[in-house]
Design a protein around this motif. Structure first.
Motif, PDB file in Angstrom:
ATOM      1  N   ARG A 166     107.346   9.232 -14.774  1.00  0.00           N
ATOM      2  CA  ARG A 166     108.310  10.206 -15.268  1.00  0.00           C
ATOM      3  C   ARG A 166     108.539  10.035 -16.771  1.00  0.00           C
ATOM      4  N   LEU A 167     108.671   8.796 -17.209  1.00  0.00           N
ATOM      5  CA  LEU A 167     108.894   8.546 -18.633  1.00  0.00           C
ATOM      6  C   LEU A 167     107.715   9.027 -19.480  1.00  0.00           C
ATOM      7  N   GLY A 172     105.017  20.490 -18.624  1.00  0.00           N
ATOM      8  CA  GLY A 172     104.168  21.170 -17.659  1.00  0.00           C
ATOM      9  C   GLY A 172     103.867  20.337 -16.434  1.00  0.00           C
ATOM     10  N   SER A 173     104.086  19.008 -16.516  1.00  0.00           N
ATOM     11  CA  SER A 173     103.868  18.138 -15.374  1.00  0.00           C
ATOM     12  C   SER A 173     105.007  18.313 -14.368  1.00  0.00           C
ATOM     13  N   LYS A 174     104.697  18.101 -13.096  1.00  0.00           N
ATOM     14  CA  LYS A 174     105.721  18.225 -12.056  1.00  0.00           C
ATOM     15  C   LYS A 174     106.808  17.173 -12.191  1.00  0.00           C
ATOM     16  N   VAL A 175     106.496  16.042 -12.810  1.00  0.00           N
ATOM     17  CA  VAL A 175     107.491  14.973 -12.925  1.00  0.00           C
ATOM     18  C   VAL A 175     108.110  14.934 -14.318  1.00  0.00           C
ATOM     19  N   TYR A 176     107.767  15.866 -15.178  1.00  0.00           N
ATOM     20  CA  TYR A 176     108.388  15.949 -16.502  1.00  0.00           C
ATOM     21  C   TYR A 176     109.839  16.369 -16.335  1.00  0.00           C
ATOM     22  N   SER A 180     111.779  12.122 -19.582  1.00  0.00           N
ATOM     23  CA  SER A 180     110.544  12.301 -20.355  1.00  0.00           C
ATOM     24  C   SER A 180     110.858  12.841 -21.734  1.00  0.00           C
ATOM     25  N   ALA A 181     111.675  13.887 -21.785  1.00  0.00           N
ATOM     26  CA  ALA A 181     111.995  14.530 -23.061  1.00  0.00           C
ATOM     27  C   ALA A 181     112.797  13.595 -23.960  1.00  0.00           C
ATOM     28  N   LYS A 182     113.752  12.876 -23.382  1.00  0.00           N
ATOM     29  CA  LYS A 182     114.583  11.974 -24.194  1.00  0.00           C
ATOM     30  C   LYS A 182     113.757  10.809 -24.733  1.00  0.00           C
ATOM     31  N   GLN A 269     112.755  33.322 -20.643  1.00  0.00           N
ATOM     32  CA  GLN A 269     112.398  33.264 -19.226  1.00  0.00           C
ATOM     33  C   GLN A 269     111.653  31.990 -18.841  1.00  0.00           C
ATOM     34  N   LEU A 270     111.333  31.175 -19.832  1.00  0.00           N
ATOM     35  CA  LEU A 270     110.694  29.892 -19.527  1.00  0.00           C
ATOM     36  C   LEU A 270     111.684  28.951 -18.853  1.00  0.00           C
ATOM     37  N   ARG A 271     111.136  27.910 -18.233  1.00  0.00           N
ATOM     38  CA  ARG A 271     111.969  26.842 -17.681  1.00  0.00           C
ATOM     39  C   ARG A 271     111.816  25.594 -18.545  1.00  0.00           C
ATOM     40  N   GLY A 272     112.787  24.703 -18.425  1.00  0.00           N
ATOM     41  CA  GLY A 272     112.814  23.525 -19.273  1.00  0.00           C
ATOM     42  C   GLY A 272     111.579  22.659 -19.165  1.00  0.00           C
TER      43      GLY A 272
END
Length: 289
Positions: A166-167, A172-176, A180-182, A269-272
């Motif tokens: 996840r980190l 685009g990854s299912k576990v992002y 991950s962003a932080k 309309q995008l998702r995070g």
């Protein structure tokens, strides 16, 4: 001798050493503190090698436990500050180092504290965080240390494999997700290796992963880190919502959220899960956060 090998004057802990220390302390590893002790010398050698620490580094180790990783770190690093929440373990660690690495005992400083509440460390300030982290606090420990200690240049931590993935996940990854962003705000993050269960005592119910982080400059933005993280948290609070809907609470409504998204050049309309940390920063900037 390479950076991965312990110095001649450092004797690493083996399975018998770990169990003997635990018996001496009357220690039964607790789930509360996520205690799983490494009993395999090759694993700690690998961690030190992948961490890339050398004589010029001051390493902070969170949760040193019985000292399995502390010893090879002392063999290569200039200094090790060990942060240990368990009072009995914190008290025993200097004696273990004196027994197994007497010539290097003066390079160790033990801080008996909860890593989640530590706001300062004794000098020298850390250049690297290297640790086998308790699964239940791994993400907040890593992120808080990167925030509190700007001298940290590198991180190499062993965590639950799912957390490691996840980190290190990319947009685009299912576990992002939010972790991950932080993490990407602070560093380039990669999954350095996988670790099986049999290197621990007691063996956990999950595999582990080694996460490597190399600090970089955060995205160029007038927004604050706190403001960017507010946007990240809102975007992932309900993953299936579009950004227009997910950010309505932060922006003061769906319409202002859409306006800010368009100003940042982001499709409302995008998702995070599709956004980089740089794009989250642009949104926060457009929102004035």
């Amino acid at each position: 001798m390479t950076a991965a090998d312990p110095a001649d004057d450092v004797r690493l802990l083996g399975p018998a050493d770990v169990r003997a220390l635990a018996a001496e302390l009357g220690l039964r590893p607790t789930k509360q503190w996520g205690q799983n002790f490494v009993i395999d010398a090759n694993t700690v050698r690998k961690i030190v090698r992948l961490a890339g620490v050398g004589p010029g580094d001051s390493v902070v180790e969170v949760g040193p436990g019985l000292g399995s990783l502390t010893l090879p770190l002392l063999a290569t690093a200039g200094h090790v500050t060990a942060v240990e929440v368990d009072p009995a373990l914190a008290q025993r660690l200097p004696r273990t180092v004196a027994d197994h690495a007497p010539a290097r005992a003066d390079r160790l400083e033990v801080v008996p504290a909860d890593a989640l509440t530590v706001t300062g460390l004794p000098d020298p300030q850390p250049t690297a965080l290297v640790a086998n982290l308790p699964y239940n606090v791994s993400v907040p420990v890593v992120l808080s240390f990167l925030e509190r200690f700007p001298t940290l240049e590198r991180v190499l931590v062993m965590v639950q494999l799912e957390v490691a993935q996840r980190l290190a996940a990319q947009p685009g990854s299912k576990v992002y997700g939010a972790p991950s962003a932080k993490a990407a705000w602070f560093a380039e993050v990669t999954l350095a290796d996988r670790v099986g269960r049999n290197v621990f005592w007691p063996a956990p119910n999950v595999d582990s992963g080694l996460v490597s982080m190399v600090r970089r400059q955060p995205p160029s933005t007038t927004a604050t880190r706190r403001g960017v993280f507010r946007v990240v948290d809102a975007a992932f609070a309900q993953r299936r919502k579009t950004l227009r809907a997910a950010l309505a609470g932060v922006a003061g409504g769906a319409a202002p959220a859409e306006e800010a998204l368009r100003a940042a050049g982001i499709d409302p309309q995008l998702r995070g899960e599709r956004l980089t940390i740089g794009e989250f920063a642009r949104i926060a900037e457009a929102l004035g956060l």
